[in-house]
Scaffold this motif. Structure first.
Motif, mmCIF file in Angstrom:
data_model
loop_
_atom_site.group_PDB
_atom_site.id
_atom_site.type_symbol
_atom_site.label_atom_id
_atom_site.label_comp_id
_atom_site.label_asym_id
_atom_site.label_seq_id
_atom_site.Cartn_x
_atom_site.Cartn_y
_atom_site.Cartn_z
ATOM 1 N N ALA A 63 -5.948 1.743 1.251
ATOM 2 C CA ALA A 63 -5.594 1.776 -0.018
ATOM 3 C C ALA A 63 -6.699 2.242 -0.912
ATOM 4 N N GLN A 121 -5.389 2.025 -6.537
ATOM 5 C CA GLN A 121 -4.428 1.240 -6.054
ATOM 6 C C GLN A 121 -4.803 -0.109 -5.895
ATOM 7 N N LEU A 129 6.389 -2.136 -7.343
ATOM 8 C CA LEU A 129 5.207 -2.702 -7.210
ATOM 9 C C LEU A 129 5.158 -3.972 -7.582
ATOM 10 N N LEU A 186 2.238 5.046 -7.020
ATOM 11 C CA LEU A 186 1.905 4.667 -8.427
ATOM 12 C C LEU A 186 1.914 5.918 -9.192
ATOM 13 N N CYS A 236 0.907 -1.320 -0.082
ATOM 14 C CA CYS A 236 0.036 -0.081 -0.283
ATOM 15 C C CYS A 236 1.014 1.231 0.001
#
Length: 142
Positions: free
Chosen positions: A57, A61, A28, A16, A12
């Motif tokens: 999150a 995500q 990731l 991104l 989390c």
């Protein structure tokens, strides 16, 4: 704290890219793989959805996490797809519906079942109507 919860926290925390067309960070992929290993199963869908429910999150995500998980496990997402399909059949939770509808694969085993289930989802959840219509129109045999 369970080992997988620490791995979920690390996942989390991965930043991104805002641009959907940008390359995803290697971190990731590593964090998803670490979570799968720590959890002891390829199907991490429910714990990722619970992370959204708990505010750990975002839906965006979580969608990316599960997209990566589809190809990171040992079964090419088969066990997770069962969970995602079940969420669609039950149609009880808009977060889980979003996650199930945005995986880049056709949900549900047959075109006939997909059309029936997604038509019902679209009727009950107007916010998912567009993606349901897209998936129905794009799948051969519907």
């Amino acid at each position: 704290m369970r080992t997988w919860e620490a791995a979920l926290d690390r996942l989390c925390a991965v930043r991104l890219p805002e641009d959907a067309s940008a390359e995803l960070p290697d971190e990731l992929f590593d964090a998803v793989e670490d979570l799968i290993v720590a959890y002891g199963a390829d199907d991490i869908a429910e714990i990722v959805a619970q992370a959204v429910d708990a505010g750990r999150a975002t839906v965006r995500q979580a969608t990316m996490f599960l997209n990566v998980a589809q190809w990171s496990g040992t079964d090419n997402g088969a066990s997770m797809q069962h969970t995602l399909d079940d969420w669609l059949r039950r149609a009880q939770d808009t977060v889980r519906l979003h996650l199930a509808l945005h995986q880049g694969v056709f949900p549900l085993p047959t075109a006939v079942e997909m059309k029936a289930v997604l038509t019902e989802v679209a009727d009950r959840y107007p916010e998912h109507r567009t993606i349901c219509a897209h998936l129905i129109a794009a799948r051969p045999g519907t």
